[in-house]
Design a protein around this motif. Structure first.
Motif, PDB file in Angstrom:
ATOM      1  N   LEU A  16       0.826  -1.200   0.000  1.00 17.99           N
ATOM      2  CA  LEU A  16       0.000   0.000   0.000  1.00 17.99           C
ATOM      3  C   LEU A  16       0.865   1.256   0.000  1.00 17.99           C
ATOM      4  CD1 LEU A  16      -2.748   1.376   0.159  1.00 17.99           C
ATOM      5  CD2 LEU A  16      -2.691   1.057   2.648  1.00 17.99           C
ATOM      6  N   ALA A  17       1.914   1.274   0.832  1.00 21.26           N
ATOM      7  CA  ALA A  17       2.804   2.441   0.857  1.00 21.26           C
ATOM      8  C   ALA A  17       3.459   2.657  -0.500  1.00 21.26           C
ATOM      9  CB  ALA A  17       3.862   2.260   1.940  1.00 21.26           C
ATOM     10  N   ALA A  18       3.901   1.583  -1.154  1.00 22.02           N
ATOM     11  CA  ALA A  18       4.507   1.700  -2.475  1.00 22.02           C
ATOM     12  C   ALA A  18       3.498   2.206  -3.498  1.00 22.02           C
ATOM     13  CB  ALA A  18       5.070   0.351  -2.908  1.00 22.02           C
ATOM     14  N   SER A  19       2.253   1.765  -3.370  1.00 18.49           N
ATOM     15  CA  SER A  19       1.199   2.233  -4.269  1.00 18.49           C
ATOM     16  C   SER A  19       0.969   3.733  -4.105  1.00 18.49           C
ATOM     17  CB  SER A  19      -0.091   1.456  -3.989  1.00 18.49           C
ATOM     18  OG  SER A  19      -1.173   1.981  -4.710  1.00 18.49           O
ATOM     19  N   PHE A  20       0.927   4.209  -2.860  1.00 21.05           N
ATOM     20  CA  PHE A  20       0.800   5.646  -2.610  1.00 21.05           C
ATOM     21  C   PHE A  20       2.010   6.393  -3.181  1.00 21.05           C
ATOM     22  CE2 PHE A  20      -2.656   5.025   0.437  1.00 21.05           C
ATOM     23  CZ  PHE A  20      -3.341   6.230   0.348  1.00 21.05           C
ATOM     24  N   MET A  21       3.183   5.826  -3.012  1.00 21.95           N
ATOM     25  CA  MET A  21       4.395   6.467  -3.511  1.00 21.95           C
ATOM     26  C   MET A  21       4.339   6.645  -5.023  1.00 21.95           C
ATOM     27  SD  MET A  21       8.332   5.085  -3.236  1.00 21.95           S
ATOM     28  CE  MET A  21       8.043   3.811  -4.491  1.00 21.95           C
ATOM     29  N   MET A  22       3.918   5.608  -5.731  1.00 19.98           N
ATOM     30  CA  MET A  22       3.842   5.681  -7.181  1.00 19.98           C
ATOM     31  C   MET A  22       2.705   6.590  -7.648  1.00 19.98           C
ATOM     32  SD  MET A  22       6.451   4.116  -8.151  1.00 19.98           S
ATOM     33  CE  MET A  22       6.166   4.022  -9.926  1.00 19.98           C
ATOM     34  N   ALA A  23       1.771   6.912  -6.735  1.00 25.66           N
ATOM     35  CA  ALA A  23       0.691   7.845  -7.055  1.00 25.66           C
ATOM     36  C   ALA A  23       1.058   9.286  -6.690  1.00 25.66           C
ATOM     37  CB  ALA A  23      -0.590   7.429  -6.335  1.00 25.66           C
ATOM     38  N   GLY A  24       2.323   9.510  -6.267  1.00 26.13           N
ATOM     39  CA  GLY A  24       2.791  10.869  -6.045  1.00 26.13           C
ATOM     40  C   GLY A  24       2.996  11.289  -4.610  1.00 26.13           C
TER      41      GLY A  24
ATOM     42  N   ARG B 298      12.282  -8.379  -1.396  1.00 27.34           N
ATOM     43  CA  ARG B 298      13.455  -7.753  -1.989  1.00 27.34           C
ATOM     44  C   ARG B 298      13.524  -6.291  -1.557  1.00 27.34           C
ATOM     45  NH1 ARG B 298      16.932 -11.012  -4.660  1.00 27.34           N
ATOM     46  NH2 ARG B 298      17.477  -9.281  -6.066  1.00 27.34           N
ATOM     47  N   HIS B 299      14.756  -5.809  -1.297  1.00 31.86           N
ATOM     48  CA  HIS B 299      14.954  -4.372  -1.129  1.00 31.86           C
ATOM     49  C   HIS B 299      14.764  -3.705  -2.483  1.00 31.86           C
ATOM     50  CE1 HIS B 299      16.442  -4.113   2.968  1.00 31.86           C
ATOM     51  NE2 HIS B 299      17.242  -5.136   2.748  1.00 31.86           N
ATOM     52  N   VAL B 300      13.953  -2.665  -2.510  1.00 32.60           N
ATOM     53  CA  VAL B 300      13.697  -1.939  -3.745  1.00 32.60           C
ATOM     54  C   VAL B 300      14.426  -0.598  -3.699  1.00 32.60           C
ATOM     55  CG1 VAL B 300      11.933  -0.916  -5.228  1.00 32.60           C
ATOM     56  CG2 VAL B 300      11.439  -3.034  -3.984  1.00 32.60           C
ATOM     57  N   ALA B 301      15.226  -0.331  -4.719  1.00 39.54           N
ATOM     58  CA  ALA B 301      15.920   0.951  -4.803  1.00 39.54           C
ATOM     59  C   ALA B 301      14.905   2.034  -5.153  1.00 39.54           C
ATOM     60  CB  ALA B 301      17.013   0.887  -5.861  1.00 39.54           C
ATOM     61  N   VAL B 302      14.808   3.052  -4.298  1.00 34.93           N
ATOM     62  CA  VAL B 302      13.831   4.123  -4.470  1.00 34.93           C
ATOM     63  C   VAL B 302      14.575   5.442  -4.676  1.00 34.93           C
ATOM     64  CG1 VAL B 302      11.913   5.376  -3.413  1.00 34.93           C
ATOM     65  CG2 VAL B 302      12.147   2.909  -3.035  1.00 34.93           C
ATOM     66  N   ALA B 303      14.173   6.197  -5.670  1.00 30.04           N
ATOM     67  CA  ALA B 303      14.817   7.478  -5.953  1.00 30.04           C
ATOM     68  C   ALA B 303      14.629   8.438  -4.780  1.00 30.04           C
ATOM     69  CB  ALA B 303      14.238   8.091  -7.225  1.00 30.04           C
ATOM     70  N   PRO B 304      15.670   9.176  -4.399  1.00 32.88           N
ATOM     71  CA  PRO B 304      15.574  10.088  -3.256  1.00 32.88           C
ATOM     72  C   PRO B 304      14.453  11.116  -3.385  1.00 32.88           C
ATOM     73  CG  PRO B 304      17.865   9.805  -3.900  1.00 32.88           C
ATOM     74  CD  PRO B 304      17.032   9.148  -4.966  1.00 32.88           C
ATOM     75  N   ASP B 305      14.115  11.527  -4.618  1.00 36.34           N
ATOM     76  CA  ASP B 305      13.117  12.584  -4.776  1.00 36.34           C
ATOM     77  C   ASP B 305      11.693  12.104  -4.503  1.00 36.34           C
ATOM     78  OD1 ASP B 305      12.987  10.989  -7.018  1.00 36.34           O
ATOM     79  OD2 ASP B 305      12.721  12.639  -8.422  1.00 36.34           O
ATOM     80  N   ILE B 306      11.480  10.800  -4.314  1.00 37.97           N
ATOM     81  CA  ILE B 306      10.140  10.328  -3.943  1.00 37.97           C
ATOM     82  C   ILE B 306      10.128   9.754  -2.528  1.00 37.97           C
ATOM     83  CG2 ILE B 306       9.260   9.980  -6.277  1.00 37.97           C
ATOM     84  CD1 ILE B 306       9.967   7.060  -6.076  1.00 37.97           C
ATOM     85  N   CYS B 307      11.193  10.063  -1.785  1.00 36.01           N
ATOM     86  CA  CYS B 307      11.253   9.715  -0.360  1.00 36.01           C
ATOM     87  C   CYS B 307      11.202  10.986   0.472  1.00 36.01           C
ATOM     88  CB  CYS B 307      12.540   8.958  -0.036  1.00 36.01           C
ATOM     89  SG  CYS B 307      12.543   7.251  -0.582  1.00 36.01           S
ATOM     90  N   ALA B 308      10.475  10.926   1.567  1.00 34.93           N
ATOM     91  CA  ALA B 308      10.434  12.058   2.492  1.00 34.93           C
ATOM     92  C   ALA B 308      11.753  12.152   3.241  1.00 34.93           C
ATOM     93  CB  ALA B 308       9.277  11.879   3.458  1.00 34.93           C
TER      94      ALA B 308
END
Length: 302
Positions: free
Chosen positions: A138-146, A200-210
């Protein structure tokens, strides 16, 4: 190449949210050697704890996969004292950072909840639930929604200006392969969490992390997948909301009565201060947009 425990004597780690604490490696010949007068208990999460002397400030935490840590509260030190031969280093890191550190922080008196979280506006929406109920997805889904990702697994809940705020113990995103394939249009880089985990650890771009916060908490959502029926968001009140928070918080020493009482008091105060909601939903990837919209509607109206 997989790095095993035997090969990784130089691997050292910073301990998040534990200022002044250090990690080192102090191997024993075999688990438990030299220990005496121990109060022993086991948890339901595949680890056990021994107190080194009944009044000692040192605990020995042993995970069933073959890893043992000594936690010294007086010396502010966590030491790896045993690791089974050929155990991958990523498993040791996972047990240390993801499993042990949140429990040590909780033992020091902070409330640490097992939750994922995202930013909605300038506040945090927290998602709690048992393992496998979809918090990370759910958190990843919110992240991909902005919405910026705050964390995937563990949050410290503190107080600021008489209101609860949340800060991640560590920032990470761990997903199963089916969630990764369903949520990300392009396959992200991933690495193994631990040899016994399918995540799996997913690499997430810094600009979409708080950033590291802390963030005011908007509401807390308890995930409760249901086999049938529409998505529902219902407010929990009184003791039900409090106990839901207690159930999904970290602890290290359940024999510490003072710490348990403090944790209960924290949860009572949070349940009285902000909305805690139960979310019933069908656990299907196709239902994630509906689930997000139901949560966003709740946040706008409460």
């Amino acid at each position: 190449m997989t790095v095993t425990a035997k090969q990784s004597q130089s691997y050292m780690y910073d301990l998040p949210r534990l200022p002044g604490w250090v990690f080192d490696r102090a191997p024993r010949a075999s688990p438990g050697v030299g220990l005496s007068d121990e109060a022993i208990y086991s948890s339901d999460e595949n680890y056990s704890v021994r107190r080194l002397g009944r009044s000692s400030e040192t605990l020995l935490v042993a995970f069933q996969v073959g890893v043992e840590f000594e936690v010294s509260f007086g010396a502010r030190r966590i030491a790896l004292t045993h690791a089974a031969p050929h155990l991958p280093e990523n498993t040791i890191r996972h047990l240390l950072i993801d499993q042990l550190v949140p429990r040590v922080i909780a033992q020091l008196g902070s409330l640490v909840v097992h939750a994922s979280a995202v930013k909605v506006g300038n506040k945090a929406a927290l998602f709690l639930g048992d393992t496998g109920q979809g918090k990370s997805t759910l958190a990843a889904s919110f992240m991909m929604a902005g919405h910026e990702l705050i964390c995937d697994d563990a949050l410290c809940v503190e107080w600021s200006a008489q209101k609860p705020v949340a800060a991640p113990v560590f920032q990470d995103l761990r997903l199963n392969s089916d969630s990764i394939e369903s949520i990300f249009p392009n396959a992200p880089a991933t690495t193994t969490v631990a040899h016994y985990s399918s995540k799996r650890h997913v690499a997430v771009a810094p600009d979409i992390c708080a950033d590291e916060g802390p963030f005011p908490i908007a509401s807390i959502f308890m995930l409760a997948p249901a086999a049938t029926g529409p998505t529902r968001v219902d407010r929990l009140v009184g003791g039900e909301a409090c106990m839901a928070l207690v159930q999904h918080s970290f602890l290290l020493d359940p024999q510490d009565i003072q710490n348990a009482a403090k944790r209960l008091k924290h949860c009572e105060a949070i349940a009285q201060s902000i909305g805690v909601f139960k979310v019933s939903y069908k656990k299907q990837f196709a239902k994630l947009p509906e689930l997000r919209n139901s949560i966003l509607t709740c946040l706008k109206t409460h």
